[in-house]
Design an enzyme around this catalytic site. Structure first.
Site, PDB file in Angstrom:
ATOM      1  N   CYS A   5      19.287   3.401  48.840  1.00  0.00           N
ATOM      2  CA  CYS A   5      20.177   5.021  48.739  1.00  0.00           C
ATOM      3  C   CYS A   5      19.111   6.251  48.820  1.00  0.00           C
ATOM      4  CB  CYS A   5      21.188   4.878  47.973  1.00  0.00           C
ATOM      5  SG  CYS A   5      22.097   6.715  47.668  1.00  0.00           S
ATOM      6  N   CYS A   8      19.811   8.455  45.793  1.00  0.00           N
ATOM      7  CA  CYS A   8      19.522   7.920  44.663  1.00  0.00           C
ATOM      8  C   CYS A   8      18.036   7.982  44.473  1.00  0.00           C
ATOM      9  CB  CYS A   8      19.916   6.459  44.686  1.00  0.00           C
ATOM     10  SG  CYS A   8      21.527   5.886  44.470  1.00  0.00           S
TER      11      CYS A   8
END
Length: 146
Positions: A5, A8
């Site tokens: 991600c 993230c």
């Protein structure tokens, strides 16, 4: 979070700094890889990444503020979490409903593992694997219908 991600990855350094300050803040900071723990992503009803929760005495609140170190620390030090409405009872990670959701996520992971075993290890064609799952679903439905 998930390792693939981009959002993230962007917050990772800030989150690590926040974790290093956790003892001073009197909290415990952790992270869960949803690709490794699908049951938890189901239990916490994670629909976006990264998702941050604050838990205190069994009450869960979803953090929706800025992702800067100062704002994360302020959320704790200034007790801003008290103004955030807790997760509704039926959506709480400790509710029976979310235990069931976690079970469904575990079950889907188990199905994916079987599919990967059939197609990768045994060399079964993908469509044959799908047909096996369709047949199993029909047979289980017939059995339960009886």
């Amino acid at each position: 979070y998930a390792p693939w991600c981009p959002a993230c990855q962007q917050i990772e350094a800030t989150w690590e700094s926040f974790a290093q300050e956790s003892e001073r803040l009197g909290i415990t900071v952790g992270k869960v890889d949803v690709t490794q723990e699908p049951g938890l992503s189901g239990r916490f009803f994670v629909t976006t990444l990264p998702t941050i929760y604050h838990a205190n005495d069994g009450v869960f609140r979803r953090y929706r503020g800025s992702r800067t170190l100062e704002d994360l620390q302020g959320y704790i030090l200034e007790r801003k979490w008290e103004a955030v409405e807790p997760v509704a009872g039926w959506k709480s990670p400790s509710s029976i409903m979310m235990h069931g959701m976690a079970g469904l996520f575990h079950f889907s992971g188990w199905i994916r593992q079987i599919h990967n075993y059939l197609t990768g290890t045994l060399g079964v064609h993908v469509w044959i694997s799908y047909a096996i799952f369709i047949l199993a679903t029909l047979l289980i439905g017939l059995f339960l219908g009886l």
